[in-house]
Design a protein around this motif. Structure first.
Motif, mmCIF file in Angstrom:
data_model
loop_
_atom_site.group_PDB
_atom_site.id
_atom_site.type_symbol
_atom_site.label_atom_id
_atom_site.label_comp_id
_atom_site.label_asym_id
_atom_site.label_seq_id
_atom_site.Cartn_x
_atom_site.Cartn_y
_atom_site.Cartn_z
ATOM 1 N N VAL A 273 56.662 12.051 72.144
ATOM 2 C CA VAL A 273 56.898 10.623 72.404
ATOM 3 C C VAL A 273 57.104 9.878 71.081
ATOM 4 C CG1 VAL A 273 56.101 8.584 73.665
ATOM 5 C CG2 VAL A 273 55.307 10.859 74.358
ATOM 6 N N GLY A 274 58.331 9.413 70.882
ATOM 7 C CA GLY A 274 58.661 8.745 69.624
ATOM 8 C C GLY A 274 58.343 7.262 69.644
ATOM 9 N N ILE A 275 58.308 6.694 68.448
ATOM 10 C CA ILE A 275 58.301 5.229 68.327
ATOM 11 C C ILE A 275 59.595 4.836 67.621
ATOM 12 C CG2 ILE A 275 57.192 3.209 67.289
ATOM 13 C CD1 ILE A 275 54.520 4.581 67.434
ATOM 14 N N LEU A 276 60.276 3.860 68.196
ATOM 15 C CA LEU A 276 61.457 3.288 67.531
ATOM 16 C C LEU A 276 60.988 2.015 66.834
ATOM 17 C CD1 LEU A 276 64.022 3.731 70.463
ATOM 18 C CD2 LEU A 276 63.903 5.104 68.383
ATOM 19 N N TRP A 277 61.007 2.034 65.513
ATOM 20 C CA TRP A 277 60.462 0.901 64.734
ATOM 21 C C TRP A 277 61.521 -0.168 64.542
ATOM 22 C CZ3 TRP A 277 55.379 1.129 64.240
ATOM 23 C CH2 TRP A 277 54.761 2.380 64.250
ATOM 24 N N GLN A 278 61.144 -1.378 64.931
ATOM 25 C CA GLN A 278 62.048 -2.506 64.728
ATOM 26 C C GLN A 278 62.283 -2.691 63.232
ATOM 27 O OE1 GLN A 278 60.193 -6.281 65.608
ATOM 28 N NE2 GLN A 278 62.020 -6.929 66.680
ATOM 29 N N THR A 279 63.545 -2.633 62.795
ATOM 30 C CA THR A 279 63.852 -2.627 61.362
ATOM 31 C C THR A 279 65.091 -3.477 61.080
ATOM 32 O OG1 THR A 279 63.018 -0.342 61.298
ATOM 33 C CG2 THR A 279 64.272 -1.082 59.381
ATOM 34 N N PRO A 280 64.888 -4.692 60.571
ATOM 35 C CA PRO A 280 66.057 -5.491 60.217
ATOM 36 C C PRO A 280 66.747 -4.905 58.991
ATOM 37 C CG PRO A 280 64.020 -6.814 60.162
ATOM 38 C CD PRO A 280 63.616 -5.390 60.306
ATOM 39 N N ARG A 288 73.846 -6.120 45.699
ATOM 40 C CA ARG A 288 74.117 -7.538 45.473
ATOM 41 C C ARG A 288 74.783 -8.170 46.692
ATOM 42 N NH1 ARG A 288 77.903 -9.604 41.054
ATOM 43 N NH2 ARG A 288 77.442 -11.827 41.190
ATOM 44 N N GLU A 289 75.733 -7.434 47.247
ATOM 45 C CA GLU A 289 76.452 -7.960 48.418
ATOM 46 C C GLU A 289 75.497 -8.083 49.621
ATOM 47 O OE1 GLU A 289 79.805 -5.479 49.477
ATOM 48 O OE2 GLU A 289 80.013 -6.508 51.405
ATOM 49 N N ALA A 290 74.651 -7.068 49.812
ATOM 50 C CA ALA A 290 73.733 -7.086 50.966
ATOM 51 C C ALA A 290 72.734 -8.239 50.835
ATOM 52 C CB ALA A 290 72.999 -5.744 51.073
ATOM 53 N N VAL A 291 72.122 -8.376 49.663
ATOM 54 C CA VAL A 291 71.140 -9.458 49.463
ATOM 55 C C VAL A 291 71.843 -10.813 49.547
ATOM 56 C CG1 VAL A 291 69.494 -10.461 47.830
ATOM 57 C CG2 VAL A 291 69.594 -7.980 48.122
ATOM 58 N N GLY A 292 73.082 -10.860 49.052
ATOM 59 C CA GLY A 292 73.863 -12.098 49.124
ATOM 60 C C GLY A 292 74.056 -12.548 50.567
ATOM 61 N N ARG A 293 74.287 -11.596 51.458
ATOM 62 C CA ARG A 293 74.478 -11.954 52.874
ATOM 63 C C ARG A 293 73.201 -12.542 53.459
ATOM 64 N NH1 ARG A 293 77.911 -7.462 54.189
ATOM 65 N NH2 ARG A 293 76.737 -6.763 55.994
ATOM 66 N N LEU A 294 72.077 -11.978 53.061
ATOM 67 C CA LEU A 294 70.787 -12.477 53.553
ATOM 68 C C LEU A 294 70.526 -13.893 53.009
ATOM 69 C CD1 LEU A 294 68.645 -11.248 55.354
ATOM 70 C CD2 LEU A 294 67.497 -10.380 53.322
ATOM 71 N N ASP A 295 70.828 -14.095 51.730
ATOM 72 C CA ASP A 295 70.665 -15.433 51.132
ATOM 73 C C ASP A 295 71.542 -16.446 51.845
ATOM 74 O OD1 ASP A 295 68.801 -14.766 49.204
ATOM 75 O OD2 ASP A 295 70.324 -14.142 47.762
ATOM 76 N N ASP A 375 61.836 -11.325 54.137
ATOM 77 C CA ASP A 375 60.989 -10.420 53.351
ATOM 78 C C ASP A 375 60.893 -9.019 53.938
ATOM 79 O OD1 ASP A 375 60.217 -12.392 51.373
ATOM 80 O OD2 ASP A 375 59.205 -13.376 53.058
ATOM 81 N N THR A 376 61.325 -8.863 55.182
ATOM 82 C CA THR A 376 61.182 -7.535 55.789
ATOM 83 C C THR A 376 62.526 -6.833 55.986
ATOM 84 O OG1 THR A 376 61.185 -8.530 57.980
ATOM 85 C CG2 THR A 376 59.037 -8.115 57.009
ATOM 86 N N THR A 377 63.629 -7.536 55.753
ATOM 87 C CA THR A 377 64.932 -6.890 55.940
ATOM 88 C C THR A 377 65.189 -5.887 54.818
ATOM 89 O OG1 THR A 377 65.846 -8.823 57.039
ATOM 90 C CG2 THR A 377 67.430 -7.300 56.086
ATOM 91 N N LEU A 378 65.655 -4.697 55.201
ATOM 92 C CA LEU A 378 66.098 -3.742 54.188
ATOM 93 C C LEU A 378 67.536 -4.108 53.861
ATOM 94 C CD1 LEU A 378 64.849 -0.314 55.672
ATOM 95 C CD2 LEU A 378 63.620 -1.964 54.238
ATOM 96 N N ALA A 379 67.740 -4.737 52.735
ATOM 97 C CA ALA A 379 69.087 -5.153 52.338
ATOM 98 C C ALA A 379 69.484 -4.332 51.128
ATOM 99 C CB ALA A 379 69.106 -6.647 52.012
ATOM 100 N N GLY A 380 70.493 -3.492 51.281
ATOM 101 C CA GLY A 380 70.863 -2.664 50.144
ATOM 102 C C GLY A 380 72.013 -1.732 50.459
ATOM 103 N N THR A 381 72.151 -0.728 49.601
ATOM 104 C CA THR A 381 73.227 0.246 49.769
ATOM 105 C C THR A 381 72.788 1.277 50.812
ATOM 106 O OG1 THR A 381 72.282 1.701 48.113
ATOM 107 C CG2 THR A 381 73.842 0.025 47.319
ATOM 108 N N PRO A 382 73.741 2.061 51.341
ATOM 109 C CA PRO A 382 73.370 3.097 52.314
ATOM 110 C C PRO A 382 72.282 4.017 51.770
ATOM 111 C CG PRO A 382 75.758 2.938 52.142
ATOM 112 C CD PRO A 382 75.190 1.986 51.124
ATOM 113 N N LEU A 404 67.332 -0.697 64.679
ATOM 114 C CA LEU A 404 67.899 -1.527 63.619
ATOM 115 C C LEU A 404 68.336 -2.859 64.217
ATOM 116 C CD1 LEU A 404 70.156 1.251 62.035
ATOM 117 C CD2 LEU A 404 67.809 0.628 61.386
ATOM 118 N N GLY A 405 68.377 -3.897 63.379
ATOM 119 C CA GLY A 405 68.875 -5.136 63.970
ATOM 120 C C GLY A 405 68.607 -6.365 63.164
ATOM 121 N N HIS A 406 68.518 -7.489 63.858
ATOM 122 C CA HIS A 406 68.392 -8.824 63.266
ATOM 123 C C HIS A 406 69.467 -9.032 62.219
ATOM 124 C CE1 HIS A 406 64.736 -9.880 65.367
ATOM 125 N NE2 HIS A 406 64.493 -8.604 65.310
ATOM 126 N N ALA A 407 70.665 -8.661 62.594
ATOM 127 C CA ALA A 407 71.785 -8.687 61.671
ATOM 128 C C ALA A 407 72.059 -10.093 61.169
ATOM 129 C CB ALA A 407 73.008 -8.156 62.399
#
Ligand SMILES: Cc1cc2nc3c(=O)[nH]c(=O)nc-3n(C[C@H](O)[C@H](O)[C@H](O)COP(=O)(O)O)c2cc1C
Length: 447
Positions: A273-280, A288-295, A375-382, A404-407
């Motif tokens: 039985v797995g857990i799917l972790w909510q991960t923005p 820089r581009e990923a963090v820029g989108r969040l900003d 503060d919880t979004t993983l913003a970065g390169t693949p 994954l989500g909260h795009a």
């Protein structure tokens, strides 16, 4: 030895709401609920071989901030929404493999209606349906179902378990071999294979049988996200996969342990039985581009929407805050008003300490970060994101995966997942390279 595979869902619940719908890269020329947006989303997610597309749901318009719903309506806070079932049908007609997770409340819905709906959707999608059950907590939701008040937390979970009992009995009430469709004799069904349910419980009386043919999966994949000890016990009772909230790694490890113990207490095998972790996440070619989108999203999120969002989530009208206060005082006031100090305020108290003094504008600045998951979004390169996912996956027992989500911006962020992140995970031997099975349940069990 091959590494265990991760499973990935994508949560599109908020992608058309406050701030996000106007971001660069967000659906040009479409607004919610244009079905073409959803069809496109399904095609992209299937190109990325994701397990499922998922949406949460609520049935009211937030109305806590300033004692009314105006800000929520004006700025798109948890509204507008639609029932998810026709949307899942439309998405299923342009795809073959990806699954669809729909959210319903066991506190408001009736299990006969819900069991029948899930059966129908499972037929139409050819076995690609999951149901996420929630207990619901908000006045604006329950006021639409004839309730002046909610039953308490424990009772809502008792009702959820009974709800699932009834659904399971109904899904089993027509045996797989019950449908005959014999052209020679004209017989449609075999009466010996269709059974009463005769459920008499605390919350429901249902005679059965379900008046539908058994569906490809027999029953939908069952999911639940409760994080309290009672919620975890309910998950252990019935889920195929649990949802885990967006929380620090040490808390994820603790929740996995508590869930494993609850599964063992039910006589179930925790390794299954797995857990799917909510991960923005926001993934891009450069950090820089990923963090820029969040900003950019944080800057585009309207002030009134922050207030409406926080007040709805805590059930407390933050427009009444004084100019300056300590977190401890606010916490006590929220508890005294029967609202929920969990979530945002709890995190703030843990992070800054109950003695810390905040001004109104400090508070709303923290709130803005919470509303966009800054503060919880993983913003970065693949590769940066794949490192973090691998770390969390291994620390929590290499079972399940991530919701994954909260795009920040859709479909741009989903395209990033399908075309940048998934190939990186595949290179690391962590993600499927093809769908190997027909149904969602089988694909989620593929390890
Ligand atoms: C990934 C995830 C999705 C959720 N989706 C919904 C939802 O769509 N609607 C809802 O009312 N609650 C939703 N919740 C809240 C949970 O159902 C649950 O109430 C919450 O995690 C608190 O757990 P507890 O009820 O055991 O205290 C979600 C929680 C998580 C972690």
């Amino acid at each position: 030895m091959p590494k265990p595979l991760m499973h990935l869902g994508f949560d599109f619940s908020y992608s058309h709401m406050a701030g996000r719908w106007l971001m660069p890269g967000a659906w040009p020329g479409h607004v919610f609920p244009d079905i073409e947006m959803f069809e496109e989303m399904a095609r992209i997610a299937e190109r990325g071989l994701l397990d499922m597309l998922f949406s949460g749901d609520g049935t009211g318009v937030p109305d806590t901030w300033r004692g009314g719903r105006d800000a929520a309506v004006e700025w798109g806070v948890n509204w507008p929404r639609q029932d998810l079932n026709p949307i899942a049908v439309a998405m299923s007609r342009v795809t073959k493999h990806i699954g669809f997770g729909l959210t319903y409340s066991s506190t408001f819905m009736h299990p006969y209606y819900t069991a029948r709906l899930m059966n129908s959707l499972d037929h139409i999608t050819k076995g690609r349906i999951a149901m996420n059950l929630v207990t619901s907590t908000r006045r604006s939701d329950y006021a639409n179902f004839g309730m002046n008040d909610l039953m308490d937390h424990g009772q809502r979970y008792d009702r959820m378990e009974e709800f699932v009992d009834v659904c399971r009995k109904l899904w089993d009430s027509v045996e797989p071999a019950a449908m005959v469709w014999d052209r020679a004799t004209g017989r449609v069904g075999d009466p010996a294979r269709v059974h009463d349910v005769h459920h008499r419980g605390t919350h429901f009386r249902v005679d059965g049988p379900l008046n539908t043919p058994p569906s490809p999966q027999g029953r939908p994949v069952l999911i639940q996200a409760g994080g309290s000890p009672r919620g975890i016990r309910a998950s252990a009772y019935f889920v195929d996969h649990a949802f885990g909230g967006d929380m620090p790694l040490a808390s994820q490890v603790r929740q996995r342990k508590a869930f494993d113990e609850a599964l063992l207490a039910q006589g179930r095998d925790p390794s299954k039985v797995g857990i799917l972790w909510q991960t923005p996440i926001v993934v891009a070619q450069t950090e820089r581009e990923a963090v820029g989108r969040l900003d950019q999203l944080a800057a585009a999120y309207p002030d009134e929407a922050v207030g409406a969002y926080l007040s709805y989530n805590c059930g407390y009208d933050f427009s009444t805050l004084p100019q300056s206060f300590t977190i401890g005082e606010l916490h006590a006031d929220i508890i005294a008003s029967q609202a929920s100090p969990m979530g945002f305020l709890h995190d703030l108290s843990v992070r800054l300490g109950p003695e810390s003094t905040l001004t109104r504008s400090d508070f709303f600045e923290h709130g803005r970060r919470d509303a966009v998951n800054y503060d919880t979004t993983l913003a970065g390169t693949p590769s940066q994101i794949a490192d973090r996912l691998e770390e969390a996956f291994e620390a929590t027992g290499s079972r399940g995966g991530f919701m994954l989500g909260h795009a920040a911006s859709m479909p741009l962020d989903l395209i990033g997942i399908a075309d940048l992140l998934v190939p990186e995970l595949q290179r690391r031997g962590r993600f499927r390279t093809e769908y190997r099975f027909r149904t969602l349940r089988e694909n989620l069990a593929d390890s």
